[in-house]
Scaffold this active site. Structure first.
Site, PDB file in Angstrom:
ATOM      1  N   TRP A  83       0.794  -1.229   0.000  1.00 51.34           N
ATOM      2  CA  TRP A  83       0.000   0.000   0.000  1.00 51.34           C
ATOM      3  C   TRP A  83       0.828   1.281   0.000  1.00 51.34           C
ATOM      4  O   TRP A  83       0.297   2.359  -0.173  1.00 51.34           O
ATOM      5  CB  TRP A  83      -0.923   0.028   1.222  1.00 51.34           C
ATOM      6  CG  TRP A  83      -0.235  -0.378   2.497  1.00 51.34           C
ATOM      7  CD1 TRP A  83      -0.299  -1.617   3.082  1.00 51.34           C
ATOM      8  CD2 TRP A  83       0.646   0.401   3.311  1.00 51.34           C
ATOM      9  NE1 TRP A  83       0.496  -1.643   4.212  1.00 51.34           N
ATOM     10  CE2 TRP A  83       1.087  -0.413   4.377  1.00 51.34           C
ATOM     11  CE3 TRP A  83       1.103   1.717   3.255  1.00 51.34           C
ATOM     12  CZ2 TRP A  83       1.959   0.027   5.367  1.00 51.34           C
ATOM     13  CZ3 TRP A  83       1.983   2.165   4.245  1.00 51.34           C
ATOM     14  CH2 TRP A  83       2.401   1.329   5.275  1.00 51.34           C
ATOM     15  N   ASN A  84       2.148   1.187   0.203  1.00 49.27           N
ATOM     16  CA  ASN A  84       2.870   2.440   0.482  1.00 49.27           C
ATOM     17  C   ASN A  84       3.057   3.322  -0.744  1.00 49.27           C
ATOM     18  O   ASN A  84       2.961   4.543  -0.640  1.00 49.27           O
ATOM     19  CB  ASN A  84       4.193   2.163   1.206  1.00 49.27           C
ATOM     20  CG  ASN A  84       5.137   1.308   0.411  1.00 49.27           C
ATOM     21  OD1 ASN A  84       4.717   0.510  -0.419  1.00 49.27           O
ATOM     22  ND2 ASN A  84       6.411   1.466   0.647  1.00 49.27           N
ATOM     23  N   GLY A 132      -5.122 -10.336   1.915  1.00 49.25           N
ATOM     24  CA  GLY A 132      -3.979 -11.186   1.592  1.00 49.25           C
ATOM     25  C   GLY A 132      -4.316 -12.659   1.712  1.00 49.25           C
ATOM     26  O   GLY A 132      -3.980 -13.468   0.843  1.00 49.25           O
ATOM     27  N   THR A 142       5.597 -12.243   4.727  1.00 48.29           N
ATOM     28  CA  THR A 142       4.659 -12.643   3.672  1.00 48.29           C
ATOM     29  C   THR A 142       5.437 -13.214   2.492  1.00 48.29           C
ATOM     30  O   THR A 142       5.025 -14.209   1.878  1.00 48.29           O
ATOM     31  CB  THR A 142       3.814 -11.435   3.198  1.00 48.29           C
ATOM     32  OG1 THR A 142       3.427 -10.648   4.318  1.00 48.29           O
ATOM     33  CG2 THR A 142       2.585 -11.888   2.447  1.00 48.29           C
ATOM     34  N   GLU A 171      10.412  -8.423  -3.500  1.00 47.47           N
ATOM     35  CA  GLU A 171      10.925  -7.124  -3.048  1.00 47.47           C
ATOM     36  C   GLU A 171      10.374  -6.941  -1.648  1.00 47.47           C
ATOM     37  O   GLU A 171       9.171  -6.714  -1.472  1.00 47.47           O
ATOM     38  CB  GLU A 171      10.431  -5.994  -3.964  1.00 47.47           C
ATOM     39  CG  GLU A 171      10.806  -6.141  -5.430  1.00 47.47           C
ATOM     40  CD  GLU A 171      12.278  -5.885  -5.711  1.00 47.47           C
ATOM     41  OE1 GLU A 171      13.035  -5.596  -4.767  1.00 47.47           O
ATOM     42  OE2 GLU A 171      12.678  -6.014  -6.874  1.00 47.47           O
ATOM     43  N   CYS A 194      10.259   0.955   1.946  1.00 48.43           N
ATOM     44  CA  CYS A 194      11.158  -0.179   2.136  1.00 48.43           C
ATOM     45  C   CYS A 194      12.603   0.290   2.193  1.00 48.43           C
ATOM     46  O   CYS A 194      13.425  -0.303   2.869  1.00 48.43           O
ATOM     47  CB  CYS A 194      10.960  -1.169   1.005  1.00 48.43           C
ATOM     48  SG  CYS A 194      10.967  -0.363  -0.597  1.00 48.43           S
ATOM     49  N   GLU A 228      11.786  -3.585  11.291  1.00 51.28           N
ATOM     50  CA  GLU A 228      11.275  -2.563  10.373  1.00 51.28           C
ATOM     51  C   GLU A 228      10.028  -1.932  10.992  1.00 51.28           C
ATOM     52  O   GLU A 228       8.990  -2.581  11.103  1.00 51.28           O
ATOM     53  CB  GLU A 228      10.921  -3.209   9.026  1.00 51.28           C
ATOM     54  CG  GLU A 228      10.516  -2.201   7.985  1.00 51.28           C
ATOM     55  CD  GLU A 228      10.064  -2.859   6.681  1.00 51.28           C
ATOM     56  OE1 GLU A 228       9.298  -3.839   6.730  1.00 51.28           O
ATOM     57  OE2 GLU A 228      10.479  -2.365   5.621  1.00 51.28           O
ATOM     58  N   LYS A 267      20.185 -10.334   1.116  1.00 54.67           N
ATOM     59  CA  LYS A 267      19.744 -11.026   2.335  1.00 54.67           C
ATOM     60  C   LYS A 267      18.203 -11.172   2.358  1.00 54.67           C
ATOM     61  O   LYS A 267      17.608 -11.487   1.322  1.00 54.67           O
ATOM     62  CB  LYS A 267      20.291 -10.283   3.565  1.00 54.67           C
ATOM     63  CG  LYS A 267      21.826 -10.397   3.656  1.00 54.67           C
ATOM     64  CD  LYS A 267      22.461  -9.264   4.398  1.00 54.67           C
ATOM     65  CE  LYS A 267      22.698  -9.478   5.848  1.00 54.67           C
ATOM     66  NZ  LYS A 267      23.391  -8.338   6.480  1.00 54.67           N
ATOM     67  N   GLY A 311      15.083  -9.505  -0.224  1.00 50.84           N
ATOM     68  CA  GLY A 311      14.506  -9.835  -1.526  1.00 50.84           C
ATOM     69  C   GLY A 311      15.244 -10.889  -2.304  1.00 50.84           C
ATOM     70  O   GLY A 311      16.258 -11.436  -1.872  1.00 50.84           O
ATOM     71  N   GLU A 341      14.168  -6.065 -10.271  1.00 44.61           N
ATOM     72  CA  GLU A 341      13.107  -5.533 -11.129  1.00 44.61           C
ATOM     73  C   GLU A 341      13.490  -4.114 -11.535  1.00 44.61           C
ATOM     74  O   GLU A 341      14.600  -3.644 -11.259  1.00 44.61           O
ATOM     75  CB  GLU A 341      11.766  -5.524 -10.374  1.00 44.61           C
ATOM     76  CG  GLU A 341      11.177  -6.913 -10.179  1.00 44.61           C
ATOM     77  CD  GLU A 341       9.743  -6.913  -9.655  1.00 44.61           C
ATOM     78  OE1 GLU A 341       9.267  -5.883  -9.158  1.00 44.61           O
ATOM     79  OE2 GLU A 341       9.092  -7.966  -9.758  1.00 44.61           O
TER      80      GLU A 341
HETATM   81  P1  NAD Z   1       2.187  -7.185   3.234  1.00 42.34           P
HETATM   82  O1  NAD Z   1       3.197  -8.261   3.042  1.00 42.34           O
HETATM   83  O2  NAD Z   1       1.317  -7.253   4.419  1.00 42.34           O
HETATM   84  O3  NAD Z   1       1.214  -7.129   1.980  1.00 42.34           O
HETATM   85  C1  NAD Z   1       1.678  -6.984   0.658  1.00 42.34           C
HETATM   86  C2  NAD Z   1       0.667  -7.594  -0.284  1.00 42.34           C
HETATM   87  O4  NAD Z   1       0.594  -8.996  -0.045  1.00 42.34           O
HETATM   88  C3  NAD Z   1      -0.751  -7.070  -0.090  1.00 42.34           C
HETATM   89  O5  NAD Z   1      -1.400  -6.976  -1.333  1.00 42.34           O
HETATM   90  C4  NAD Z   1      -1.382  -8.135   0.779  1.00 42.34           C
HETATM   91  O6  NAD Z   1      -2.790  -8.191   0.661  1.00 42.34           O
HETATM   92  C5  NAD Z   1      -0.740  -9.382   0.225  1.00 42.34           C
HETATM   93  N1  NAD Z   1      -0.686 -10.508   1.168  1.00 42.34           N
HETATM   94  C6  NAD Z   1      -0.737 -10.466   2.512  1.00 42.34           C
HETATM   95  N2  NAD Z   1      -0.670 -11.718   3.022  1.00 42.34           N
HETATM   96  C7  NAD Z   1      -0.575 -12.548   1.962  1.00 42.34           C
HETATM   97  C8  NAD Z   1      -0.450 -13.964   1.834  1.00 42.34           C
HETATM   98  N3  NAD Z   1      -0.411 -14.759   2.899  1.00 42.34           N
HETATM   99  N4  NAD Z   1      -0.337 -14.487   0.578  1.00 42.34           N
HETATM  100  C9  NAD Z   1      -0.323 -13.689  -0.496  1.00 42.34           C
HETATM  101  N5  NAD Z   1      -0.460 -12.354  -0.441  1.00 42.34           N
HETATM  102  C10 NAD Z   1      -0.569 -11.783   0.781  1.00 42.34           C
HETATM  103  O7  NAD Z   1       2.986  -5.818   3.164  1.00 42.34           O
HETATM  104  P2  NAD Z   1       2.382  -4.344   3.349  1.00 42.34           P
HETATM  105  O8  NAD Z   1       2.131  -4.113   4.806  1.00 42.34           O
HETATM  106  O9  NAD Z   1       1.279  -4.126   2.379  1.00 42.34           O
HETATM  107  O10 NAD Z   1       3.606  -3.459   2.857  1.00 42.34           O
HETATM  108  C11 NAD Z   1       4.661  -3.065   3.678  1.00 42.34           C
HETATM  109  C12 NAD Z   1       5.854  -3.978   3.465  1.00 42.34           C
HETATM  110  O11 NAD Z   1       6.216  -3.969   2.098  1.00 42.34           O
HETATM  111  C13 NAD Z   1       7.076  -3.499   4.220  1.00 42.34           C
HETATM  112  O12 NAD Z   1       7.729  -4.603   4.803  1.00 42.34           O
HETATM  113  C14 NAD Z   1       7.941  -2.897   3.125  1.00 42.34           C
HETATM  114  O13 NAD Z   1       9.308  -2.858   3.403  1.00 42.34           O
HETATM  115  C15 NAD Z   1       7.618  -3.764   1.968  1.00 42.34           C
HETATM  116  N6  NAD Z   1       7.924  -3.075   0.718  1.00 42.34           N
HETATM  117  C16 NAD Z   1       9.014  -3.490  -0.003  1.00 42.34           C
HETATM  118  C17 NAD Z   1       9.363  -2.822  -1.164  1.00 42.34           C
HETATM  119  C18 NAD Z   1      10.560  -3.226  -1.970  1.00 42.34           C
HETATM  120  O14 NAD Z   1      10.648  -2.809  -3.117  1.00 42.34           O
HETATM  121  N7  NAD Z   1      11.491  -4.000  -1.435  1.00 42.34           N
HETATM  122  C19 NAD Z   1       8.589  -1.749  -1.608  1.00 42.34           C
HETATM  123  C20 NAD Z   1       7.488  -1.371  -0.853  1.00 42.34           C
HETATM  124  C21 NAD Z   1       7.155  -2.044   0.306  1.00 42.34           C
END
Ligand code: NAD
Length: 493
Positions: free
Chosen positions: A159-160, A215, A239, A257, A292, A394, A464, A467, A471
């Protein structure tokens, strides 16, 4: 602070499957709230289940043969048209983003919407780069490689920065010839649905599908679906691990990611003024720290520790926290009640259980205009130990921990003492020292003397537990969204 706009009637949204805008099969919905006004519902969105997932994946699978047969440059041309339409919709997209995510419209939401157009334009121009190689095998044998799409790609996004991350997946996946089932976060599906409406005007039915829900109810059946041939996931590390386990059962490739706890290492020769601005940018305070790549651990040389934190605090005090839709706001609101409680929990723990010194910020105000939404002011903690939870986990909020160091090797050791490895920031005017440190830190992306967000075209991904795979670049497109096939011909036949 101006409080968010007066209540309006929530919209009733539909999701996009097989070229149609539909409800969930069982008619269920969930509410999307705006974090600027605690609990105010702005939309009702289809709450899908396994039957809807199956419908979306089958629609994508049905569209795949015709889509892969379109010449790559022609697929790219469609993306260029989408980019133009995104440009035209920037204001609407920005308002939706600010409303549902709480990200400030001027500093975050509008730049995000504009960058989405750049992403479609960049990948739209890469159709001609899906090249193969020839392999010298002697006079009587000839071999070449082809880049082929996987088929149905499941793209799961957080969502961010919801439409930017969606674009990083949709655009390269589509130009490479895959079809996509995109699942936005339940916290922020609205701008993604708007982006889908823009794409729908240019893409054949079923090439892009957007399925909304939680999710557990959507993400898991999507990741498990037998017709999904590739998963591209951005979200939390835990996740990501669950998705990797699901993918292992079917041996399908996954790009992850994930989270981060990125270090910033500040040398004593760094320019105080510019570094303070850069540290604030790298910490993504303007997105309430919900990034992130947020540089959320600040390692400052002990000789400049106190004066630098004073400078930082003076600058942070000037940031205007408030209504995300207000053009004057530098920072908006934390996305949801759940995330707000998590951030406040870490702040309380830092102060009361661990004994950190609050340089600025702290627990959110319980009254006044900021108490009307999920607002947390920029918070910096000193007297922090690198093994405390606030320094290891985090937080995904506007909370920066500062730790002094004396010896360069010690600074690098502390920076690397984490299971994450997404980003790092080095601040020094001595380029040899800065590059030595950049090479020594474990991170997929190191910035020297700047703290900007991801750059279109640059390979992006984590070391680590941050990811797997890359991409957001030509390399990322080829690595994440194509599979190589070798074809070998007997010329002496
Ligand atoms: P999240 O893992 O809770 O959810 C991400 C997505 O996965 C959502 O669409 C959610 O509905 C879905 N999801 C949740 N549980 C699931 C499951 N069991 N199986 C399949 N899909 C599932 O993460 P969030 O709270 O939405 O986002 C914040 C996190 O994302 C932070 O940890 C942040 O660091 C990370 N993030 C990483 C990057 C990157 O590029 N590395 C970029 C943005 C955010």
């Amino acid at each position: 602070m101006a409080v968010a706009a007066s209540p309006t009637t929530p919209t009733r949204e539909r999701m996009f499957i097989g070229g149609e805008w539909i409800e969930a099969a069982d008619g269920r919905t969930f509410d999307v709230e705006t974090p600027a006004t605690r609990g105010k519902v702005v939309a009702h969105v289809p709450r899908s289940g396994a039957a809807d997932v199956d419908r979306a994946v089958r629609a994508a699978a049905a569209a795949f043969p015709a889509w892969r047969a379109v010449a790559p440059r022609d697929r790219g041309r469609l993306l260029l048209r989408i980019a133009d339409d995104v440009d035209a919709a920037v204001e609407d997209l920005s308002r939706t983003l600010a409303t549902e995510t709480g990200n400030a419209i001027r500093t975050q939401a509008r730049p995000e919407a504009k960058t989405v157009a750049d992403v479609f334009r960049y990948f739209g121009g890469l159709g001609g780069e899906l090249k193969g190689e020839t392999v010298p095998l002697g006079e009587t044998m000839f071999s070449y490689t082809r880049r082929e799409p996987y088929g149905v790609v499941a793209a799961i996004v957080p969502w961010n920065v919801p439409i930017l991350i969606a674009a990083w997946k949709i655009a390269p996946a589509l130009v490479a010839g895959n079809t996509v089932v995109l699942k936005p976060s339940a916290n922020a599906p609205l701008a993604v649905l708007h982006l889908a409406r823009i794409c729908a005007a240019h893409l054949p039915k079923g090439v892009l599908n957007v399925i909304t829900g939680t999710g557990e109810e959507v993400g898991t059946p999507l990741a498990e679906h037998p017709l999904v041939r590739k998963i591209s996931f951005t979200g939390n590390t835990e996740t990501g691990k669950a998705i990797l386990r699901l993918a292992a059962d079917r041996i399908i490739p996954v790009t992850l990611e994930l989270g981060g706890k990125s270090p910033q290492i500040l040398f004593p020769d760094a320019d105080e003024e510019r570094t303070a601005d850069g540290v604030i940018a790298a910490m993504r305070f303007a997105r309430q720290g919900q990034s992130c790549t947020a540089g959320s651990r600040l390692f400052v040389h002990s000789s400049v520790f106190d004066p630098f934190l004073d400078k930082l605090a003076a600058k942070l005090a000037k940031l205007k926290v408030g209504d995300p839709l207000d053009e004057k706001s530098d920072m908006g609101a934390i996305v949801s009640r759940q995330q707000f409680d998590k951030v406040v929990g870490y702040i309380d723990e830092g102060i009361h259980q661990q004994g950190a010194r609050t340089v600025i910020g702290g627990p959110p105000p319980s009254e006044g205009p900021l108490a009307t939404g999920y607002y947390v002011e920029p918070t910096v903690f000193a007297n922090v130990r690198n093994d405390w939870r606030i320094a290891r986990e985090e937080i995904f909020g506007p909370v920066l921990v500062a730790i002094p160091w004396r010896d360069e090797a010690d600074a690098v050791r502390m920076a690397n003492d984490t299971h994450y490895g997404l980003a790092a920031y080095i601040w020094s005017r001595d380029i040899s020292k800065a590059l030595r440190t950049a090479h020594a830190v474990d991170a997929g992306w190191v910035q020297v003397n700047q703290g900007i967000g991801q750059v279109v075209g640059q390979p992006y991904g984590g070391f680590k537990e941050s990811g797997l795979g890359r991409e957001n670049s030509l390399e990322g497109m080829l690595e994440s969204f194509t599979q190589r096939k070798s074809v070998t011909i007997n010329l002496a036949y």
